[in-house]
Write a protein that holds these residues in place. Structure first.
Motif, PDB file in Angstrom:
ATOM      1  N   ILE A 130       0.607  -0.883   0.063  1.00 12.51           N
ATOM      2  CA  ILE A 130       0.116  -0.047   0.279  1.00 12.51           C
ATOM      3  C   ILE A 130       0.304   0.786   0.407  1.00 12.51           C
ATOM      4  CG2 ILE A 130      -2.049   1.939   1.155  1.00 12.51           C
ATOM      5  CD1 ILE A 130      -2.947  -1.284   2.344  1.00 12.51           C
ATOM      6  N   LEU A 131       1.131   2.395  -0.927  1.00 10.18           N
ATOM      7  CA  LEU A 131       1.857   3.810  -0.603  1.00 10.18           C
ATOM      8  C   LEU A 131       0.949   4.196  -0.706  1.00 10.18           C
ATOM      9  CD1 LEU A 131       4.280   4.972  -1.889  1.00 10.18           C
ATOM     10  CD2 LEU A 131       3.456   4.413  -4.305  1.00 10.18           C
ATOM     11  N   ALA A 132       0.396   5.127   0.367  1.00  9.96           N
ATOM     12  CA  ALA A 132       0.485   6.148   0.741  1.00  9.96           C
ATOM     13  C   ALA A 132       0.966   7.268   0.796  1.00  9.96           C
ATOM     14  CB  ALA A 132      -0.216   5.928   2.409  1.00  9.96           C
ATOM     15  N   GLY A 133       0.851   8.873   1.222  1.00  7.31           N
ATOM     16  CA  GLY A 133       1.658  10.061   1.168  1.00  7.31           C
ATOM     17  C   GLY A 133       1.521  10.354   2.172  1.00  7.31           C
ATOM     18  N   LEU A 134       2.364  10.994   3.095  1.00  7.16           N
ATOM     19  CA  LEU A 134       2.562  11.443   3.986  1.00  7.16           C
ATOM     20  C   LEU A 134       1.083  12.220   4.592  1.00  7.16           C
ATOM     21  CD1 LEU A 134       6.154  13.008   4.063  1.00  7.16           C
ATOM     22  CD2 LEU A 134       5.405  10.779   5.188  1.00  7.16           C
ATOM     23  N   ASP A 135       0.535  12.878   3.772  1.00  8.86           N
ATOM     24  CA  ASP A 135      -0.668  14.117   3.867  1.00  8.86           C
ATOM     25  C   ASP A 135      -1.679  12.799   4.081  1.00  8.86           C
ATOM     26  OD1 ASP A 135      -0.414  13.347   1.496  1.00  8.86           O
ATOM     27  OD2 ASP A 135      -1.153  15.404   1.101  1.00  8.86           O
ATOM     28  N   THR A 136      -1.916  11.539   4.524  1.00 14.64           N
ATOM     29  CA  THR A 136      -2.757  10.672   4.505  1.00 14.64           C
ATOM     30  C   THR A 136      -3.211  10.627   5.755  1.00 14.64           C
ATOM     31  OG1 THR A 136      -1.587   9.741   2.189  1.00 14.64           O
ATOM     32  CG2 THR A 136      -3.517   8.045   3.633  1.00 14.64           C
ATOM     33  N   VAL A 137      -4.173  10.243   6.041  1.00  9.09           N
ATOM     34  CA  VAL A 137      -4.891   9.730   7.503  1.00  9.09           C
ATOM     35  C   VAL A 137      -5.643   8.436   7.169  1.00  9.09           C
ATOM     36  CG1 VAL A 137      -6.732  10.914   9.866  1.00  9.09           C
ATOM     37  CG2 VAL A 137      -5.652  11.878   7.875  1.00  9.09           C
ATOM     38  N   VAL A 138      -5.894   7.129   8.268  1.00 11.89           N
ATOM     39  CA  VAL A 138      -6.358   6.176   8.659  1.00 11.89           C
ATOM     40  C   VAL A 138      -7.436   5.995   9.695  1.00 11.89           C
ATOM     41  CG1 VAL A 138      -6.265   3.647   8.259  1.00 11.89           C
ATOM     42  CG2 VAL A 138      -4.175   4.761   7.381  1.00 11.89           C
ATOM     43  N   LEU A 139      -8.837   5.657   9.493  1.00 13.14           N
ATOM     44  CA  LEU A 139      -9.389   6.020  10.249  1.00 13.14           C
ATOM     45  C   LEU A 139     -10.501   4.695  10.715  1.00 13.14           C
ATOM     46  CD1 LEU A 139      -9.907   8.290   7.711  1.00 13.14           C
ATOM     47  CD2 LEU A 139     -11.762   9.060   9.288  1.00 13.14           C
ATOM     48  N   GLY A 140     -10.605   3.553   9.997  1.00  8.87           N
ATOM     49  CA  GLY A 140     -11.073   2.639  10.440  1.00  8.87           C
ATOM     50  C   GLY A 140     -10.202   1.258   9.874  1.00  8.87           C
ATOM     51  N   ASN A 141     -10.656  -0.207  10.095  1.00  8.13           N
ATOM     52  CA  ASN A 141      -9.869  -1.071  10.341  1.00  8.13           C
ATOM     53  C   ASN A 141      -9.595  -1.916   8.257  1.00  8.13           C
ATOM     54  OD1 ASN A 141     -10.096  -4.285   9.027  1.00  8.13           O
ATOM     55  ND2 ASN A 141      -9.513  -3.886  10.702  1.00  8.13           N
ATOM     56  N   ILE A 142      -8.470  -1.741   7.552  1.00  6.83           N
ATOM     57  CA  ILE A 142      -8.377  -1.863   6.035  1.00  6.83           C
ATOM     58  C   ILE A 142      -7.491  -3.056   5.758  1.00  6.83           C
ATOM     59  CG2 ILE A 142      -8.151   0.302   5.488  1.00  6.83           C
ATOM     60  CD1 ILE A 142      -5.466  -0.002   6.117  1.00  6.83           C
ATOM     61  N   ASP A 143      -8.017  -4.500   6.999  1.00  3.70           N
ATOM     62  CA  ASP A 143      -6.967  -5.356   6.514  1.00  3.70           C
ATOM     63  C   ASP A 143      -7.791  -6.000   4.779  1.00  3.70           C
ATOM     64  OD1 ASP A 143      -6.441  -5.481   8.935  1.00  3.70           O
ATOM     65  OD2 ASP A 143      -7.766  -7.226  10.390  1.00  3.70           O
ATOM     66  N   HIS A 144      -9.051  -5.613   5.011  1.00  2.41           N
ATOM     67  CA  HIS A 144      -9.524  -5.743   3.903  1.00  2.41           C
ATOM     68  C   HIS A 144      -8.689  -5.926   2.696  1.00  2.41           C
ATOM     69  CE1 HIS A 144     -11.441  -2.554   4.539  1.00  2.41           C
ATOM     70  NE2 HIS A 144     -12.003  -2.056   3.435  1.00  2.41           N
ATOM     71  N   LEU A 145      -8.249  -3.835   2.346  1.00  3.28           N
ATOM     72  CA  LEU A 145      -7.223  -3.245   1.701  1.00  3.28           C
ATOM     73  C   LEU A 145      -6.077  -4.550   1.278  1.00  3.28           C
ATOM     74  CD1 LEU A 145      -7.708   0.269   1.899  1.00  3.28           C
ATOM     75  CD2 LEU A 145      -9.353  -1.659   0.731  1.00  3.28           C
ATOM     76  N   ALA A 146      -5.534  -4.610   2.733  1.00  2.00           N
ATOM     77  CA  ALA A 146      -4.665  -5.251   2.622  1.00  2.00           C
ATOM     78  C   ALA A 146      -4.408  -6.774   1.778  1.00  2.00           C
ATOM     79  CB  ALA A 146      -3.833  -5.387   4.388  1.00  2.00           C
ATOM     80  N   ALA A 147      -5.305  -7.554   2.122  1.00  2.42           N
ATOM     81  CA  ALA A 147      -5.578  -9.088   1.383  1.00  2.42           C
ATOM     82  C   ALA A 147      -6.364  -8.598   0.033  1.00  2.42           C
ATOM     83  CB  ALA A 147      -7.436  -9.528   2.161  1.00  2.42           C
ATOM     84  N   TRP A 148      -6.824  -7.508  -0.275  1.00  2.00           N
ATOM     85  CA  TRP A 148      -6.890  -7.320  -1.762  1.00  2.00           C
ATOM     86  C   TRP A 148      -5.432  -7.488  -2.745  1.00  2.00           C
ATOM     87  CZ3 TRP A 148      -5.382  -4.741  -6.102  1.00  2.00           C
ATOM     88  CH2 TRP A 148      -6.353  -4.451  -6.653  1.00  2.00           C
ATOM     89  N   CYS A 149      -4.519  -6.786  -1.710  1.00  2.00           N
ATOM     90  CA  CYS A 149      -2.715  -6.131  -2.232  1.00  2.00           C
ATOM     91  C   CYS A 149      -2.900  -8.296  -1.983  1.00  2.00           C
ATOM     92  CB  CYS A 149      -2.340  -5.613  -1.288  1.00  2.00           C
ATOM     93  SG  CYS A 149      -3.179  -3.903  -1.037  1.00  2.00           S
ATOM     94  N   GLU A 150      -2.589  -8.936  -1.724  1.00  2.00           N
ATOM     95  CA  GLU A 150      -2.318 -10.147  -1.505  1.00  2.00           C
ATOM     96  C   GLU A 150      -2.202 -10.793  -2.852  1.00  2.00           C
ATOM     97  OE1 GLU A 150       0.332 -11.304   0.663  1.00  2.00           O
ATOM     98  OE2 GLU A 150      -0.112  -9.787   2.050  1.00  2.00           O
ATOM     99  N   THR A 151      -3.919 -10.438  -3.188  1.00  2.00           N
ATOM    100  CA  THR A 151      -4.055 -11.753  -4.689  1.00  2.00           C
ATOM    101  C   THR A 151      -4.410 -11.316  -5.479  1.00  2.00           C
ATOM    102  OG1 THR A 151      -6.647 -11.205  -3.447  1.00  2.00           O
ATOM    103  CG2 THR A 151      -5.957 -12.875  -2.219  1.00  2.00           C
ATOM    104  N   ALA A 152      -4.914  -9.462  -5.800  1.00  2.00           N
ATOM    105  CA  ALA A 152      -4.626  -9.402  -6.785  1.00  2.00           C
ATOM    106  C   ALA A 152      -4.206  -9.018  -8.089  1.00  2.00           C
ATOM    107  CB  ALA A 152      -4.961  -7.630  -6.566  1.00  2.00           C
ATOM    108  N   LYS A 153      -4.042  -9.382  -9.430  1.00  2.00           N
ATOM    109  CA  LYS A 153      -3.078  -9.211 -10.412  1.00  2.00           C
ATOM    110  C   LYS A 153      -2.994  -7.523 -11.433  1.00  2.00           C
ATOM    111  CE  LYS A 153      -4.548 -13.522 -10.569  1.00  2.00           C
ATOM    112  NZ  LYS A 153      -3.498 -14.377 -10.077  1.00  2.00           N
ATOM    113  N   ALA A 154      -2.970  -6.934 -10.513  1.00  2.00           N
ATOM    114  CA  ALA A 154      -2.721  -5.612 -11.031  1.00  2.00           C
ATOM    115  C   ALA A 154      -3.354  -4.193  -9.935  1.00  2.00           C
ATOM    116  CB  ALA A 154      -3.367  -5.078 -12.231  1.00  2.00           C
TER     117      ALA A 154
END
Length: 204
Positions: free
Chosen positions: A84-108
């Motif tokens: 996951i690539l994020a700029g310094l001006d990024t705020v994370v507000l809630g659980n993102i396990d599902h975004l991490a899981a998507w990165c593990e299996t996606a093709k692009a």
């Protein structure tokens, strides 16, 4: 293992006024935001122009460009694995396990729709599977946003509607709703919103 990447370099003649305030504390806040909202193991790597002193848990890698500009963001794609690539001006507000899981299996990779031109992508946040280091190795100085658009990608907005949003393009007009990640761009940054409740809660 997932790697969360960001970048920090000292402001220079290529830097615009809205990105001259970044320092190590911005890296710390971003790291803590991901640490609070990911329950899966991950590495956190900051690509930087010189050795820095960071809080424990933050790794660093060298930016190769002699005078970094915004195109240096492409260097994070040297990461060989889901990212996951994020700029310094990024705020994370809630659980993102599902975004991490998507990165593990996606093709692009998946990129946000540009909030002002929704038929094309922007690079406010990137969800990147393994196997795309060529985005970095083939880069020859092209504009970073135009460059990532040249490669196959999905739209985060379609995969996870309303979860990865622009502050200016979405939150200022419609509120947070079900946002999990808010990315900032251009003028107005999190440090200018100290009185806003969700900034006080999540950008710390």
């Amino acid at each position: 293992m997932l790697t969360v990447c960001t970048l920090l370099w000292d402001a220079n003649s290529c830097s615009r006024d809205f990105s001259r305030m970044y320092d190590e504390e911005w890296v710390h806040k971003l790291y803590r935001g991901f640490r609070r909202n990911l329950t899966v193991p991950f590495r956190f790597v900051c690509f930087t122009d010189r050795p820095r002193i960071f809080d424990p848990g933050i790794e660093q890698d060298a930016i190769l460009a002699k005078r970094p500009d915004y195109g240096a963001c492409i260097e994070a794609y040297r990461t060989d694995g889901p990212m996951i690539l994020a700029g310094l001006d990024t705020v994370v507000l809630g659980n993102i396990d599902h975004l991490a899981a998507w990165c593990e299996t996606a093709k692009a990779q998946a990129l946000p729709r540009d909030p002002y031109h929704p038929n094309i992508a922007c690079n406010g946040v990137a969800l990147v599977p393994a196997g795309w280091t060529k985005i970095a190795t083939q880069h020859r100085g092209e504009n970073d946003m135009e460059w990532v658009r040249k490669f196959p990608h999905s739209f985060i907005d379609d995969l996870f509607p309303g979860e990865v949003v622009s502050f200016k393009g979405h939150v200022k007009k419609h509120g947070l709703r079900n946002a999990r990640i808010v990315y900032f761009h251009g003028l107005q940054k999190p440090h200018e919103l100290d009185g806003v409740d969700w900034i006080k809660e999540h950008w710390r």
